[in-house]
Each structure stands twice: as structure tokens, then as C-alpha cells.
Design a protein around this motif. Structure first.
Motif, PDB file in Angstrom:
ATOM      1  N   LEU A  67     -20.118 -24.177  69.638  1.00 11.92           N
ATOM      2  CA  LEU A  67     -21.021 -23.677  70.656  1.00 11.92           C
ATOM      3  C   LEU A  67     -22.022 -22.712  70.038  1.00 11.92           C
ATOM      4  N   ALA A  68     -23.223 -22.699  70.583  1.00 12.06           N
ATOM      5  CA  ALA A  68     -24.235 -21.717  70.195  1.00 12.06           C
ATOM      6  C   ALA A  68     -24.565 -20.907  71.444  1.00 12.06           C
ATOM      7  N   PHE A  69     -24.721 -19.598  71.287  1.00  9.53           N
ATOM      8  CA  PHE A  69     -24.998 -18.757  72.445  1.00  9.53           C
ATOM      9  C   PHE A  69     -25.843 -17.549  72.045  1.00  9.53           C
ATOM     10  N   LYS A  70     -26.425 -16.926  73.066  1.00  7.34           N
ATOM     11  CA  LYS A  70     -27.204 -15.713  72.879  1.00  7.34           C
ATOM     12  C   LYS A  70     -26.672 -14.632  73.801  1.00  7.34           C
ATOM     13  N   VAL A  71     -26.870 -13.400  73.400  1.00 10.70           N
ATOM     14  CA  VAL A  71     -26.469 -12.258  74.210  1.00 10.70           C
ATOM     15  C   VAL A  71     -27.729 -11.473  74.536  1.00 10.70           C
ATOM     16  N   ARG A  72     -28.032 -11.358  75.839  1.00  8.52           N
ATOM     17  CA  ARG A  72     -29.262 -10.694  76.278  1.00  8.52           C
ATOM     18  C   ARG A  72     -28.916  -9.447  77.081  1.00  8.52           C
ATOM     19  N   ILE A 113     -42.969 -16.247  88.722  1.00 11.02           N
ATOM     20  CA  ILE A 113     -43.836 -16.742  89.798  1.00 11.02           C
ATOM     21  C   ILE A 113     -43.495 -16.088  91.138  1.00 11.02           C
ATOM     22  N   LYS A 114     -42.336 -15.432  91.209  1.00  4.79           N
ATOM     23  CA  LYS A 114     -41.955 -14.740  92.442  1.00  4.79           C
ATOM     24  C   LYS A 114     -41.551 -13.309  92.106  1.00  4.79           C
ATOM     25  N   PRO A 115     -42.249 -12.318  92.660  1.00  2.85           N
ATOM     26  CA  PRO A 115     -41.892 -10.922  92.398  1.00  2.85           C
ATOM     27  C   PRO A 115     -40.568 -10.572  93.054  1.00  2.85           C
ATOM     28  N   PRO A 116     -39.846  -9.589  92.521  1.00  2.00           N
ATOM     29  CA  PRO A 116     -38.566  -9.194  93.122  1.00  2.00           C
ATOM     30  C   PRO A 116     -38.778  -8.615  94.519  1.00  2.00           C
ATOM     31  N   THR A 117     -37.799  -8.806  95.391  1.00  2.98           N
ATOM     32  CA  THR A 117     -37.878  -8.301  96.763  1.00  2.98           C
ATOM     33  C   THR A 117     -36.608  -7.550  97.128  1.00  2.98           C
ATOM     34  N   ASN A 118     -36.691  -6.762  98.187  1.00  3.60           N
ATOM     35  CA  ASN A 118     -35.539  -6.036  98.726  1.00  3.60           C
ATOM     36  C   ASN A 118     -34.843  -5.171  97.690  1.00  3.60           C
ATOM     37  N   GLY A 119     -35.625  -4.617  96.768  1.00  2.74           N
ATOM     38  CA  GLY A 119     -35.058  -3.711  95.779  1.00  2.74           C
ATOM     39  C   GLY A 119     -34.265  -4.378  94.683  1.00  2.74           C
ATOM     40  N   MET A 120     -34.233  -5.706  94.640  1.00  2.00           N
ATOM     41  CA  MET A 120     -33.468  -6.410  93.612  1.00  2.00           C
ATOM     42  C   MET A 120     -34.282  -6.519  92.326  1.00  2.00           C
ATOM     43  N   ALA A 121     -33.579  -6.597  91.215  1.00  2.00           N
ATOM     44  CA  ALA A 121     -34.250  -6.706  89.923  1.00  2.00           C
ATOM     45  C   ALA A 121     -34.882  -8.085  89.770  1.00  2.00           C
ATOM     46  N   ARG A 122     -35.936  -8.135  88.955  1.00  2.00           N
ATOM     47  CA  ARG A 122     -36.559  -9.431  88.677  1.00  2.00           C
ATOM     48  C   ARG A 122     -35.591 -10.312  87.885  1.00  2.00           C
ATOM     49  N   MET A 123     -35.532 -11.567  88.259  1.00  2.00           N
ATOM     50  CA  MET A 123     -34.676 -12.485  87.513  1.00  2.00           C
ATOM     51  C   MET A 123     -35.239 -12.687  86.111  1.00  2.00           C
ATOM     52  N   PRO A 124     -34.402 -12.560  85.069  1.00  2.00           N
ATOM     53  CA  PRO A 124     -34.885 -12.758  83.701  1.00  2.00           C
ATOM     54  C   PRO A 124     -35.152 -14.217  83.393  1.00  2.00           C
ATOM     55  N   ASN A 125     -36.029 -14.458  82.444  1.00  2.00           N
ATOM     56  CA  ASN A 125     -36.313 -15.816  81.993  1.00  2.00           C
ATOM     57  C   ASN A 125     -35.317 -16.165  80.890  1.00  2.00           C
ATOM     58  N   LEU A 126     -34.404 -17.089  81.175  1.00  2.00           N
ATOM     59  CA  LEU A 126     -33.363 -17.470  80.224  1.00  2.00           C
ATOM     60  C   LEU A 126     -33.770 -18.669  79.373  1.00  2.00           C
ATOM     61  N   SER A 127     -35.053 -19.021  79.423  1.00  2.00           N
ATOM     62  CA  SER A 127     -35.566 -20.150  78.629  1.00  2.00           C
ATOM     63  C   SER A 127     -34.795 -21.433  78.916  1.00  2.00           C
ATOM     64  N   LEU A 128     -34.560 -21.674  80.199  1.00  2.00           N
ATOM     65  CA  LEU A 128     -33.846 -22.893  80.593  1.00  2.00           C
ATOM     66  C   LEU A 128     -34.693 -24.121  80.310  1.00  2.00           C
ATOM     67  N   LYS A 129     -34.041 -25.161  79.815  1.00  2.00           N
ATOM     68  CA  LYS A 129     -34.724 -26.416  79.536  1.00  2.00           C
ATOM     69  C   LYS A 129     -34.652 -27.330  80.755  1.00  2.00           C
ATOM     70  N   GLU A 130     -35.525 -28.317  80.782  1.00  2.00           N
ATOM     71  CA  GLU A 130     -35.581 -29.226  81.921  1.00  2.00           C
ATOM     72  C   GLU A 130     -34.238 -29.908  82.152  1.00  2.00           C
ATOM     73  N   LYS A 131     -33.544 -30.256  81.071  1.00  2.00           N
ATOM     74  CA  LYS A 131     -32.256 -30.936  81.205  1.00  2.00           C
ATOM     75  C   LYS A 131     -31.187 -30.020  81.810  1.00  2.00           C
TER      76      LYS A 131
END
Length: 224
Positions: free
Chosen positions: A46-51, A188-206
Motif C-alpha cells: 500500500l502507498a499512503f500519505k499523511v496530511r 467550488i463551495k465555501p464552508p458554511t455553518n462554521g465548519m472547516a473547508r473540506m481539504p482537496n485530497l487529490s481524488l482521481k476520477e476512478k
């Protein structure tokens, strides 16, 4: 004696502060790719990243990997890699017998870890299992990509570190096209209701297509 106790308490507080600065709260473990076939005696790689907070890539950690099936427990090996300007970690673990095995990746960053859903390990002589349906593949990706770190979903019940900084997705459903675009680029969508912005995990189409199928599976439509 009282002065000594106060001094000891002060030292503990200082060490706790240093630990909090060092560990910086929490991190998301994202596994890049998981083979469908897990076979006894064949090393699973397995290959993984820690963010950190799902954003900043963390280097020079000492992660570990282990797997459990009932009372059985095995450990694997992990190491850091750097390729084409990219830093991450790789691991290798071998299963000694068939069964449902659950893999845990301890990130080496505080208590943060990634826990995969139980996976069926088969004998090398067994018939190759059929391909996973898209919603089931998405359910497993929800765990392996680290979505479960920030979001609760009752269909993904695993003992990981859940920060609950994102909405509960159990009964949510979204327009598929919009959800696919959002997973590819959460900005493309700003955070709402005081929640943190979702991070970009570089998800692939698959990865995105199965996640959309899982999140939208047999649940009520949400207009939000």
C-alpha cells in the motif's frame, strides 16, 4: 513538597504544550490504491500519505501498519519515499491465513491513524472473487481515503479517529454531477455553518465515481 508538586505540574504542562505544538492536532491518512485481491502469503503493498488537518503533507514520520483477524495479529513494514517531487509512505504486510482482516495504519503523527474496512483474504487456490459493486467500492474508499476522519457515516462503522469537523453524511444525497465536481475540487463551495473547508485530497476520477455511488445510495435527496 508543595513546591516540588507545583514544579512537577509545571513541567507536565510545558511538555504537553510542546507535544501539542509538535503534533498539531490531527491528520488524515489517505491510501492511494488498494488491490481487490488479498491473498494468503502474498505481500499486500500500500502507498499512503499523511496530511495534517487534511492539508499539509507530513514528512519524516515513522508510521506502522498492522492487521487483525479475530485474535490473530500481524505487523508489516513501512518506509518513506520521494519520487518526482512527491513524498509519501509505502507499506508491506503479509497475511498468514484466510479470513476477514482489518488493516490499521498508525500515522506516527500523534494518535492519527487510518483504519480500513475488513477485507476478505483468500487462499491462493481460491476462485477470484467477482468485482466489487460501485457503492461497495465507494464505501471502502470512504474509509481508505480518510473521509471517515471528518465525516460520520453509519455504513462505515470503524474504530478510527473521527474529528466530526464535517457534516454527517448518513442520510444525505446530492446531485451526482455536482458531488463529483465538489470531490474533485472542494474549493467550488465555501464552508458554511462554521465548519472547516473540506481539504482537496487529490481524488482521481476512478475514486470519485464509486464515492458518489456510495454517498447517494438509497438515501433521501438533499438540496443543500
Amino acid at each position: 513538597m508543595k513546591k516540588l508538586a507545583l514544579g512537577t505540574l509545571g513541567a507536565v504542562l510545558v511538555l504537553s504544550t510542546i507535544a501539542n505544538v509538535r503534533f498539531g492536532g490531527w491528520a488524515v491518512v489517505t491510501v492511494e490504491k488498494i488491490p481487490d485481491d488479498w491473498v494468503v502469503g502474498r505481500p499486500l503493498q500500500l502507498a499512503f500519505k499523511v496530511r495534517q488537518h487534511g492539508v499539509g503533507h507530513l514528512e519524516d514520520l515513522t508510521p506502522s501498519i498492522e492487521a487483525r483477524s479475530g485474535s490473530r495479529r500481524v505487523k508489516g513494514v513501512t518506509w518513506q519515499f520521494r519520487e518526482e517531487g512527491e513524498t509519501g509512505y509505502r507499506s508491506r504486510i503479509t497475511f498468514p491465513e484466510p479470513g476477514d482482516w482489518q488493516v490499521t495504519i498508525n500515522s506516527g503523527f500523534g494518535r492519527s491513524r487510518g483504519v480500513l474496512l475488513p477485507w476478505s483474504v483468500v487462499d491462493s487456490r481460491a476462485v477470484t472473487p467477482p468485482a466489487l459493486p460501485e457503492p461497495e467500492r465507494g464505501r471502502r474508499l470512504f474509509a481508505s481515503k480518510g473521509c471517515v476522519t471528518c465525516h460520520v457515516h453509519r455504513a462505515v462503522d470503524i474504530a478510527g479517529e473521527v474529528m466530526n469537523v464535517g457534516p454527517d453524511l448518513t442520510d444525505r444525497r446530492f446531485a451526482p454531477g455536482y458531488l463529483a465536481k465538489f470531490l474533485a475540487d472542494p474549493s467550488i463551495k465555501p464552508p458554511t455553518n462554521g465548519m472547516a473547508r473540506m481539504p482537496n485530497l487529490s481524488l482521481k476520477e476512478k475514486d470519485i465515481a464509486p464515492l458518489v455511488a456510495f454517498i447517494n445510495a438509497e438515501r433521501k435527496l438533499s438540496n443543500r
